[in-house]
Write a protein that holds these residues in place. Structure first.
Motif, PDB file in Angstrom:
ATOM      1  N   PRO A 139      70.612  -8.845 140.358  1.00  0.00           N
ATOM      2  CA  PRO A 139      69.614  -7.732 140.617  1.00  0.00           C
ATOM      3  C   PRO A 139      69.873  -7.285 142.035  1.00  0.00           C
ATOM      4  O   PRO A 139      69.435  -6.048 142.370  1.00  0.00           O
ATOM      5  N   ARG A 140      70.471  -7.854 143.004  1.00  0.00           N
ATOM      6  CA  ARG A 140      71.064  -7.575 144.126  1.00  0.00           C
ATOM      7  C   ARG A 140      72.142  -6.237 143.888  1.00  0.00           C
ATOM      8  O   ARG A 140      72.373  -5.481 145.054  1.00  0.00           O
ATOM      9  N   LYS A 141      72.735  -6.263 142.526  1.00  0.00           N
ATOM     10  CA  LYS A 141      73.853  -5.186 142.318  1.00  0.00           C
ATOM     11  C   LYS A 141      73.184  -4.242 141.245  1.00  0.00           C
ATOM     12  O   LYS A 141      73.891  -3.813 140.544  1.00  0.00           O
ATOM     13  N   ARG A 142      71.970  -4.184 141.585  1.00  0.00           N
ATOM     14  CA  ARG A 142      71.149  -3.352 140.237  1.00  0.00           C
ATOM     15  C   ARG A 142      71.819  -1.688 140.183  1.00  0.00           C
ATOM     16  O   ARG A 142      71.988  -1.294 139.245  1.00  0.00           O
TER      17      ARG A 142
ATOM     18  N   GLU B 172      63.825  -7.341 144.079  1.00  0.00           N
ATOM     19  CA  GLU B 172      64.696  -8.189 143.571  1.00  0.00           C
ATOM     20  C   GLU B 172      64.002  -9.492 142.638  1.00  0.00           C
ATOM     21  O   GLU B 172      64.356  -9.794 141.748  1.00  0.00           O
ATOM     22  N   SER B 173      62.887  -9.906 143.530  1.00  0.00           N
ATOM     23  CA  SER B 173      62.043 -11.065 142.741  1.00  0.00           C
ATOM     24  C   SER B 173      61.391 -10.668 141.406  1.00  0.00           C
ATOM     25  O   SER B 173      61.301 -11.583 140.765  1.00  0.00           O
ATOM     26  N   GLU B 174      61.377  -9.363 141.210  1.00  0.00           N
ATOM     27  CA  GLU B 174      60.732  -9.069 139.650  1.00  0.00           C
ATOM     28  C   GLU B 174      61.602  -9.340 138.830  1.00  0.00           C
ATOM     29  O   GLU B 174      61.255  -9.396 137.470  1.00  0.00           O
ATOM     30  N   ASP B 175      63.049  -9.519 138.885  1.00  0.00           N
ATOM     31  CA  ASP B 175      64.014 -10.121 138.000  1.00  0.00           C
ATOM     32  C   ASP B 175      64.217 -11.585 137.805  1.00  0.00           C
ATOM     33  O   ASP B 175      65.054 -11.900 137.048  1.00  0.00           O
ATOM     34  N   THR B 176      63.507 -12.312 138.662  1.00  0.00           N
ATOM     35  CA  THR B 176      63.624 -13.640 138.618  1.00  0.00           C
ATOM     36  C   THR B 176      62.689 -14.230 137.382  1.00  0.00           C
ATOM     37  O   THR B 176      61.301 -13.800 137.424  1.00  0.00           O
TER      38      THR B 176
END
Length: 333
Positions: A34-37, A311-315
């Motif tokens: 997610p950090r490299k979306r 990014e937390s939404e993809d956890t």
């Protein structure tokens, strides 16, 4: 009957592309970090310039191997038939694909939406507006410098169509590398800021391009197209991630696909017609440049309405059971 059938089939294909684009973006981004979306989602964005190169490369090869009579009689059909190979390849890929971890988490928690289109319109209106408006300037700029520029170069600058097409192909070849670069850069800086600055550059560049090419110089035309498509790359690269980030995870597919389709109607679909009408009515490039500048304002407005990614939404633990209205989903762990 043939042109009517072709238009109907192209319309159906366009509707399909809207849905396919959202799926391609989510598959490439939700399987990635997610950090490299921005970088991973930009994979889907390479399609237009790569397809432009492939399609024109096939036509160039057919033109070199066949006489003009052969090409007009049956050779042009070969290009369409070869595209069937891509269809088979795409179907083969589909049989091997798995759902993304985010989707599997929603499925396990039974939080999949039952009426996703209605939910997008009722719970994410601002996100949908932001996503639609953000697409307008990139679509219009691309239409100007890959489609209408061919008409302008041949009709107003007295260049050959081959020369104008060569300029577009050179610009497209640069895009294949610039789009993922722009997506990766948007992971390191604020994505909306990079997108917005590029949109402003898009609004300014036509005022430089048209006087630059007024003398009919092919090198200057090529330079102008390359710069324009470079500017487009720095909007188009971050675009996929930006649009996906506007929606909560459970509505991301539907929201992204709706935005892509609706923006295409008001953006790139009508742009060549608008360019042609403006040039016929005023016999000047100024209204064309003003039109692009207006679309840049529209896109910047959309970016201002949008939000930065979370990014937390993809956890997996953070996939929301109910959609948020406009704010990012809150964590539950």
């Amino acid at each position: 009957a043939a042109p009517i059938a072709l238009v109907i089939l192209r319309f159906a294909q366009g509707v399909g592309v809207g849905g396919e684009w959202g799926g391609a973006v989510l598959l490439s981004s939700e399987f990635g970090d997610p950090r490299k979306r921005g970088f991973y989602a930009s994979a889907a964005q390479i399609g237009p310039p790569a397809g432009n190169l492939m399609a024109n490369g096939v036509l160039a090869a057919l033109g070199a191997l066949l006489s003009e009579d052969q090409f007009v009689s049956w050779g042009w059909r070969v290009a369409f038939l070869l595209s069937g190979v891509l269809v088979v390849f795409g179907l083969w890929i589909r049989t091997k694909l798995e759902e993304t971890p985010v989707f599997k988490a929603m499925e396990a928690e039974q939080t999949r939406p039952t009426a996703p289109i209605r939910e997008v319109f009722t719970t994410h209106p601002r996100a949908l507006a932001a996503a639609i408006l953000s697409r307008v300037a990139p679509d219009v700029l691309y239409a100007l410098f890959t489609v209408f520029v061919l008409t302008y170069a041949t009709g107003e600058l007295d260049m050959s169509r081959g020369s104008a097409l060569a300029a577009v192909l050179i610009g497209s070849s640069f895009q294949v590398f610039l789009i993922p670069l722009a997506g990766a850069l948007s992971d390191r800086v604020n994505r909306r800021l990079l997108y917005g600055l590029s949109a402003l550059a898009a609004g300014v560049w036509p005022f430089v391009f048209f006087p630059l090419t007024d003398g009919g110089s092919w090198p200057l035309l090529t330079l102008g197209v390359v710069v324009a498509l470079g500017i487009h790359s720095f909007m188009y690269g971050p675009q996929a991630a930006f649009i996906a980030e506007q929606f909560s995870a459970r509505l991301r597919y539907t929201g992204s696909s709706l935005a892509y389709t609706l923006a295409g109607v008001i953006g790139g679909a009508v742009a060549p017609l608008v360019f042609t009408a403006l040039l016929d009515a005023y016999d000047s490039w100024v209204p064309l440049a003003l039109y692009v500048a207006l679309t840049a304002v529209v896109t910047v407005t959309g970016l201002c309405l949008g939000r930065d990614g979370d990014e937390s939404e993809d956890t997996l633990e953070d996939v929301p059971a109910t959609p948020s209205l406009e704010a990012p989903a809150t964590t539950t762990n």
